[in-house]
Enzyme design. Structure first.
Site, PDB file in Angstrom:
ATOM      1  CB  THR A 144      21.403  55.874  34.873  1.00  0.00           C
ATOM      2  OG1 THR A 144      21.620  56.918  33.697  1.00  0.00           O
ATOM      3  CG2 THR A 144      22.677  54.816  34.761  1.00  0.00           C
TER       4      THR A 144
ATOM      5  CE  LYS B  77      22.456  55.386  30.934  1.00  0.00           C
ATOM      6  NZ  LYS B  77      22.934  57.096  31.115  1.00  0.00           N
TER       7      LYS B  77
ATOM      8  CB  THR C 243      26.667  58.088  23.664  1.00  0.00           C
ATOM      9  OG1 THR C 243      27.772  57.969  23.993  1.00  0.00           O
ATOM     10  CG2 THR C 243      26.404  57.926  22.203  1.00  0.00           C
TER      11      THR C 243
ATOM     12  CD  GLU D  87      19.166  63.643  33.866  1.00  0.00           C
ATOM     13  OE1 GLU D  87      19.613  62.718  34.402  1.00  0.00           O
ATOM     14  OE2 GLU D  87      19.628  64.908  34.156  1.00  0.00           O
TER      15      GLU D  87
ATOM     16  CG  ASN E 228      20.298  66.408  37.022  1.00  0.00           C
ATOM     17  OD1 ASN E 228      20.976  65.199  37.099  1.00  0.00           O
ATOM     18  ND2 ASN E 228      19.716  66.627  36.134  1.00  0.00           N
TER      19      ASN E 228
ATOM     20  CB  SER F  60      20.038  62.602  48.222  1.00  0.00           C
ATOM     21  OG  SER F  60      20.331  63.656  47.581  1.00  0.00           O
TER      22      SER F  60
END
Lengths: 412, 412
Positions: free
Chosen positions: A157, A183, A194, A284, A407, A412
Site C-alpha cells: 500500500t 507488507k 506485520t 512511513e 498519513n 484524500s
C-alpha cells in the site's frame, strides 16, 4: 508518492522456486487504476497452513474467514488484495469474502474452505468483489513459480519497496526452502505487527506442528516491531508448507517439538525477523532504524512493555528524528510504562557509549558523543532498568514530518 | 519559537485576589537568559494543601519531595522553576530540592516541610540551585496578590500562552474564590496530565478533606486529556486553601463529604476542566481541539481506555490534521484498545452527523459531509461500542508536522 525509504535494499533478494507454489498478480483497479493490487497463489493439494492473526476487536472480514478455516489446516489458494481492507464493512464484507472464496475455489478446483484471503488498504469502504473475481481464472492460468517479486509488489500500500526474504535449512538431512513476502508501512504495532506476511516452504509439516513452530516465533519478529503503535484490523501472517520436499526424501513431520525441526525453526525465525526488520525499514517517513533493548527487568513481559513504551513514545521518536541525544525522554518513557524500574540504577547506552548510570548522567559522557552517534542511520539503544534479569528487544523507527504528510493525506 | 496556538484566548481571564496568597516571578537564567523561569508563592500560616502527583516510575526529585510533605498538609511557600525538570538527576537532584526548600523556608520564615517545589523542563540535566536560591528573598519582598498572569508565564516551557482560570462559589452562604494556573504543551497524557497545575482558594478546608474533594476531580479534568500519550516525570497538581474566608464567616470544613462543599466541588471541577482544556488547546503544533466521547462500553474504565486509544492513535491524529474524515482509523483504534466492543453495532458520529452504524457506513452518510465537518477547528467525535451503558469523554488535539518540528528541535 512518498520518497523511497533510505533503508530500501539496493538489490532485492532472489527467491528460489518452491515446488508446489505458483503465483500471479494483476491490476484490478480496486482503488487506484494501473496499480498491481490482486494476488493469487495456488498450492499443491498436500499443502498445510498455519497462521497468526490480529487480536484487534474490530478484525476484518478476511481475518475472520482465515481464523475459521485455519482450524482444518489445509490450503489450496491464497487471494490477497490491496487498496481496500474490507474491514468494518458489515454483512457486505462477509459476502465479499464468500464471493472471493467461491471464485477462487472454482479456479483452483478446491473447497472454499481451502482458500485463504487477506485484504489491506482503506478501512470502512465496501469492497466490491465484482471488480476482481472475474480476473482470478486468468491469474490461475498465468501463475508462475518464480513470481515472488510481483507478489510482494501486489500487496504493497504505502510501502516504498517490496519485502522479500529467503532461507534454507535441512530437515533430516534433506534441504528445504523457506520464502516470505510481507507488507507494512503504517498501522504497525504488536498484535500482530506485520499487516501481512506470507511464508512458503516445501517442507512437509502437519498443520498443528506448523502452528506450534511458527506462532512462538512471531513474538520476537513481527510482534517485536513498532512503527506507530497502531494495530491493524487486518494483520495476518500465514505459512504454507507444500510438503513437496517429500519427493526428495524429506519426512512429514507431525509434531512441533520434533527435534528434526531444529534447523527449520531457526531458519523460519530468521526469515520472519528479516521480513519484520524490512517492515520497520519501510516505516512511513522514517530516517532512523532503531534497535531498542531493555535489560534488568523483572520479567520478559515487563521488559517488552518498557521497550515498547520507549519505542512508541512520540517524544522519543521525534528526538530520534531530530538527531537529538535526548536520553531524558527515554527516562520519561521508562517511567510511564508502569513496570518496575529502579530510577537510581537506570543505565542508558547509545551503541557503546555509556550515557547514563546510577540515576544520572554518566560521569564520562559528553553531549557531543551522543549527538555524533545520533547522526547514524541505524541506532542501538540499550536501557537497563536495574531490578531483575529479564530482557527484550524491539525494533522501531523515528517519527518525522513525512509520516504526518503521508498519513494526513493518505485517503484524500 | 513556535507559533502561538490558534486556540490561544484573545483575552486572558482577570483573576481576583485571594487573601493569603502572594506571588512573584523573575528570570533566573535557569536555561534561557531573559526568560521568566522562577516563581515564588507565599501563603498565610493557615493554608492547607492537597495534591495529586505523577504515577511515573521515574518521578522527579521535586515530585518525591511533594509526595513526602503532602502528608502533613500545611503549606507556606511554593517554588516553581521552568527550564529544568530536575528529573533523573540522582542524589544531586535531591540536594537541589533540599537547598531550594531550605532557602525558601528562610525567606518565608517557615519549616522546610511547608515548602512545595515543582520543576519543569529538560530531564536529566543537573539543576543548579545556586542559580536561583539567592533570588528568593527578593521575590518574597516583591510578592503581590495580583501576580497570577506573571506566575502563569513563569511556569511555561513550550506553552504558547499562559493558562489561567477562576471560579467562585459559596460555602455555607459565604462566597469563596478559586484561582488556578497551569502549564502543559508536551508530554501530556493521563497519570497525571497537567505537567503542572496550581490551584488557590480562600476556602478553609482541612488537608484530608481538600484531598478528598480534589483528587476525584482529576479523573475527568487533567487525566481526561491527552496530547501525545507521553506521561511526564513531573506532573503535579497542588491546591492551596488559605482559609482566609473564615474572616468573612466561612466555616472550616473537616470532611470531604461535607454537604456544604457541593458548590465548591462543582466550581473546582469546572476550574480544573477549564485549565485542562487550555492545556490541550496549547498542544504542541495543534490545529484541532477534539472532544471524544465513547458510549456503550462495559465499564467507565473500558470507555476511557477506548477513548484514549482513539485519542492517542497517530493515524487518527494525523487524519485529524489532514481534515480527513477517515473514520476507518477510529474503528482500528477501537479494535486495538483491547476492550469489549461489538464491531457490528459500532456507531460513529462527527458532531450531529451519523457516519457509521451497525458495522458499516451509515446509509445516509456522504463523504462530503464528513469532509466539511472536519474543516472545523473544534470537533466532537462520538463512538458507541454497543456492548454496555458506560461512557467516558477525553479531549485531545491533532498531530501535525509542527509537533515534530517542535520536538525534534526542543533541546538543540
Amino acid at each position: 508518492m512518498a520518497n523511497i525509504s533510505p533503508f530500501a535494499p539496493t538489490r532485492l533478494p532472489a527467491l528460489p522456486v518452491i515446488d508446489g507454489v505458483r503465483m500471479a498478480a494483476c491490476a484490478a483497479g480496486i482503488r487506484y487504476p494501473g496499480r498491481t493490487d490482486l494476488l493469487l497463489a495456488l498450492f499443491e493439494p498436500t499443502t498445510t497452513v498455519a497462521g497468526v492473526l490480529t487480536r484487534s476487536k474490530t478484525a476484518s472480514a478476511p481475518v475472520e474467514w482465515c481464523r475459521a478455516h485455519l482450524k482444518h489446516g489445509m490450503a489450496r489458494a491464497l487471494v490477497v488484495n490491496s487498496g481496500n481492507a474490507n474491514a468494518f464493512t458489515g454483512m457486505a464484507g462477509r459476502e465479499a469474502v464468500k464471493a472471493t472464496a467461491h471464485a477462487a475455489a472454482n479456479v483452483a478446483d478446491c473447497l472454499e474452505s481451502d482458500v485463504y484471503i487477506a485484504s489491506t488498504g482503506v478501512i470502512g469502504e465496501p469492497l466490491d468483489p465484482g471488480k476482481f473475481v472475474g480476473l482470478l481464472a486468468g491469474l490461475a492460468e498465468n501463475a508462475q513459480a518464480d513470481a515472488y517479486e510481483m507478489a510482494a509488489r501486489a500487496i504493497m500500500t504505502t510501502d516504498t519497496f517490496p519485502k522479500l526474504a529467503t532461507r534454507s535449512c535441512e530437515i533430516d538431512g534433506v534441504s528445504v526452502t523457506l520464502n516470505g513476502i510481507a507488507k507494512g508501512a503504517g498501522m504497525i504495532a504488536p498484535d500482530m505487527a506485520t499487516m501481512l506476511a506470507f511464508l512458503f516452504t516445501d517442507a512437509a509439516i502437519e498443520p498443528g506442528a506448523l502452528h506450534d513452530v511458527m506462532a512462538p516465533l512471531v513474538e520476537d519478529s513481527f510482534n517485536a516491531i513498532t512503527i506507530d503503535s497502531d494495530t491493524s484490523t487486518s494483520d495476518t501472517c500465514l505459512i504454507f508448507a507444500t510438503g513437496t520436499a517429500t519427493k526428495r526424501g524429506a519426512p512429514r513431520i507431525a509434531r512441533g517439538d520434533d527435534e528434526r525441526l531444529a534447523g527449520f525453526r531457526e531458519a523460519l525465525g530468521e526469515l520472519m525477523t528479516d521480513l519484520a526488520h524490512q517492515i520497520v525499514k519501510d516505516g512511513e517517513g522514517l530516517t532512523k532504524f532503531v534497535k531498542l533493548t531493555v535489560t534488568g527487568a523483572e520479567t520478559k513481559a515487563a521488559a517488552r512493555t518498557i521497550a515498547l513504551s520507549i519505542a512508541n513514545s512520540p517524544l522519543v521518536k521525534t528526538a530520534l528524528a531530530g538527531e537529538d541525544p535526548n536520553w531524558g525522554r527515554i527516562v520519561m518513557a521508562v517511567g510511564k510504562a508502569g513496570e518496575a524500574a529502579d530510577r537510581d540504577k537506570l543505565a542508558i547506552r547509545f551503541g557503546d557509549i555509556l550515557v547514563a548510570e546510577n540515576g544520572g548522567v554518566a560521569s564520562g559522557y559528553r553531549e557531543e558523543q551522543g549527538a555524533a552517534y545520533m547522526k547514524r542511520a541505524e541506532l542501538e539503544i540499550a536501557v537497563d532498568v536495574g531490578v531483575g534479569e529479564a530482557a527484550a528487544t524491539v525494533w522501531t523507527c523515528d517519527l518525522t514530518k513525512e509520516y504526518i504528510a503521508i498519513n494526513a493525506d493518505y485517503r484524500s
